[in-house]
Design an enzyme around this catalytic site. Structure first.
Site, short mmCIF file in Angstrom:
data_model
loop_
_atom_site.label_atom_id
_atom_site.label_comp_id
_atom_site.label_asym_id
_atom_site.label_seq_id
_atom_site.Cartn_x
_atom_site.Cartn_y
_atom_site.Cartn_z
N TYR A 282 59.84 40.60 91.57
CA TYR A 282 59.29 41.66 90.73
C TYR A 282 57.82 41.79 91.12
O TYR A 282 57.05 40.84 91.02
CB TYR A 282 59.40 41.29 89.24
CG TYR A 282 58.92 42.40 88.33
CD1 TYR A 282 59.77 43.46 88.01
CD2 TYR A 282 57.63 42.42 87.82
CE1 TYR A 282 59.33 44.51 87.20
CE2 TYR A 282 57.19 43.46 87.00
CZ TYR A 282 58.05 44.50 86.70
OH TYR A 282 57.62 45.53 85.90
N TYR B 42 66.83 41.42 79.69
CA TYR B 42 65.38 41.58 79.49
C TYR B 42 64.79 40.48 78.60
O TYR B 42 63.62 40.17 78.72
CB TYR B 42 65.07 42.94 78.85
CG TYR B 42 65.10 44.12 79.80
CD1 TYR B 42 65.52 44.00 81.12
CD2 TYR B 42 64.69 45.38 79.37
CE1 TYR B 42 65.55 45.09 81.97
CE2 TYR B 42 64.69 46.48 80.22
CZ TYR B 42 65.13 46.33 81.52
OH TYR B 42 65.15 47.41 82.36
C1 LIG Z 1 62.10 48.70 83.52
S1 LIG Z 1 62.73 50.27 83.11
C2 LIG Z 1 64.20 50.35 84.06
C3 LIG Z 1 64.24 51.61 84.87
C4 LIG Z 1 64.45 52.83 84.03
N1 LIG Z 1 65.85 53.07 83.79
C5 LIG Z 1 63.81 54.07 84.70
O1 LIG Z 1 64.47 55.11 84.82
O2 LIG Z 1 62.64 53.99 85.08
C6 LIG Z 1 63.27 49.97 81.46
C7 LIG Z 1 63.72 51.18 80.70
O3 LIG Z 1 65.02 51.56 81.14
C8 LIG Z 1 65.85 51.90 80.02
N2 LIG Z 1 66.94 50.91 79.91
C9 LIG Z 1 67.10 49.83 80.68
N3 LIG Z 1 68.22 49.17 80.33
C10 LIG Z 1 68.77 49.83 79.31
C11 LIG Z 1 69.93 49.63 78.49
N4 LIG Z 1 70.75 48.61 78.68
N5 LIG Z 1 70.17 50.52 77.51
C12 LIG Z 1 69.35 51.57 77.30
N6 LIG Z 1 68.25 51.82 78.04
C13 LIG Z 1 67.96 50.96 79.03
C14 LIG Z 1 64.96 51.86 78.80
O4 LIG Z 1 64.43 53.16 78.63
C15 LIG Z 1 63.88 50.90 79.21
O5 LIG Z 1 62.68 51.17 78.51
#
Ligand SMILES: C[S@@+](CC[C@H](N)C(=O)[O-])C[C@H]1O[C@@H](n2cnc3c(N)ncnc32)[C@H](O)[C@@H]1O
Length: 338
Positions: free
Chosen positions: A198, A303
């Site tokens: 990361y 997470y």
């Molecule tokens: C570190 S980012 C991961 C990448 C993200 N999906 C993006 O499009 O940039 C984390 C965000 O992804 C979404 N996310 C990740 N895992 C999820 C899950 N299991 N359910 C719902 N949302 C998720 C949430 O919005 C979270 O705040």
């Protein structure tokens, strides 16, 4: 083709006005400049909608230390003296971590049983088809990994330099149906295989707090901030480990692993990885596969890795209002991210 990539091919042409700036902000140019691009490329695909990666985001190949984060002075670094890298899996290697092993039911030299022994924890298989993969005993723990490094006498082929040698699989950032971007690999992955680190900006705790305060929703900012707190200890003789830990911010600068989504039944786990023992306050965060993962399956990690109160909070209708619903779709889904 993801439209940012399309833009690179069709309007991002040498000689055109704004070419240099365009190139600096072009995700395709950034990932193509990675040393591993030919062998283990990063790709971006979107078969679902017109969304593109944020132009505020840049891909970087290594983490970037903020100006006020000092590296450890060279005279404090010390490595192992193993002349043959093969020795780096044995007790004589200074780099490995001492761990207590009380599992032995063998009779000790003095005829007693069940004593606690000190032994060295070597994290990887070193021979055969599993060479370079994390051993099961370590994979099921939250133990840190100690690797050989630049101050060691062993060479770059030493078996204890898995994370140091870097990512060995292609990664693809793709548009998921309901959670924005996600990550998968176009190759099969084996249990115990190293995926990637990361990456991000390494900042002080004070700067991390400033960024949280500035962020529209502090909790959203926390998604991208990882505290390097694996060795934090108020009683440590190392003052850098006594205070608030450094943090890695991957929101605006990071690698593909910054797009890995959460699952309550994940296929990856994140480990603290240390090079020099003097660098514990600035350890790496390394993803490893906890099971075999067929190509194309989304890569995910937990997470909170079981360490928060969200399961309890999810039962409280008042608290639910402020919680983020989890869409991981697993049978064991806890219902909320946090
Ligand atoms: C570190 S980012 C991961 C990448 C993200 N999906 C993006 O499009 O940039 C984390 C965000 O992804 C979404 N996310 C990740 N895992 C999820 C899950 N299991 N359910 C719902 N949302 C998720 C949430 O919005 C979270 O705040």
């Amino acid at each position: 083709m993801e439209s940012a990539t399309r833009q690179h091919f069709f309007s991002h042409i040498p000689g055109n006005e704004g070419f240099e700036t365009g190139k600096r902000h072009c995700h395709w140019c950034q990932i193509r400049s990675f040393q591993t691009h030919e062998q283990y490329p990063i790709t971006i695909v979107n078969d679902r909608d017109d969304e593109v990666l944020s132009p505020k985001f840049s891909f970087v190949e290594t983490s970037i230390r903020a100006r006020d984060v000092e590296p450890t002075r060279k005279e404090f670094l010390s490595g192992c003296e193993c002349v043959d890298g093969e020795d780096c899996q044995y007790n004589t290697c200074n780099c490995l971590q001492d761990v207590e092993d009380d599992s032995s039911d063998e009779e000790g030299a003095d005829g007693t049983y069940g004593e606690t022994y000190r032994k060295k924890a070597y994290a990887y298989h070193s021979h055969g088809v599993k060479a370079g993969r994390m051993r099961s005993e370590i994979l099921s723990t939250r133990n840190p990994i100690y690797e050989c490094h630049e101050s060691c006498a062993c060479g770059p082929d030493c078996p204890n330099r898995v994370v140091e040698r870097g990512r060995k699989i292609p990664l693809q950032i793709f548009r998921t149906p309901n959670r924005g971007w996600g990550v998968r690999s176009t190759s099969d992955i084996k249990r115990g295989q190293f995926i990637d680190k990361y990456m991000g900006e390494i900042i002080t705790a004070e700067e991390a707090d400033r960024r949280r305060a500035k962020s529209h929703i502090a909790q959203r900012k926390d998604v991208y901030l990882f505290a390097l707190d694996k060795f934090s200890d108020p009683d440590s003789f190392d003052e850098r480990l006594r205070g608030a830990p450094l943090e890695v911010d991957g929101e605006f600068m990071s690698g593909p692993s910054r797009f890995v989504n959460h699952s309550c039944e994940p296929n990856l786990r994140i480990f603290a990885r240390v090079g020099d023992h003097a660098d514990k306050h600035i350890h790496d965060l390394a993803f490893f596969a906890v099971r075999d993962i067929p190509r194309g399956e989304e890569l995910t990690f937990d997470y909170v890795d079981g360490v928060d109160d969200s399961e309890k909070d999810a039962l409280d209708p008042e608290k639910q209002k402020d919680m983020t619903r989890c869409l991981c779709g697993s049978k064991r889904c806890r219902g909320y991210l946090w």
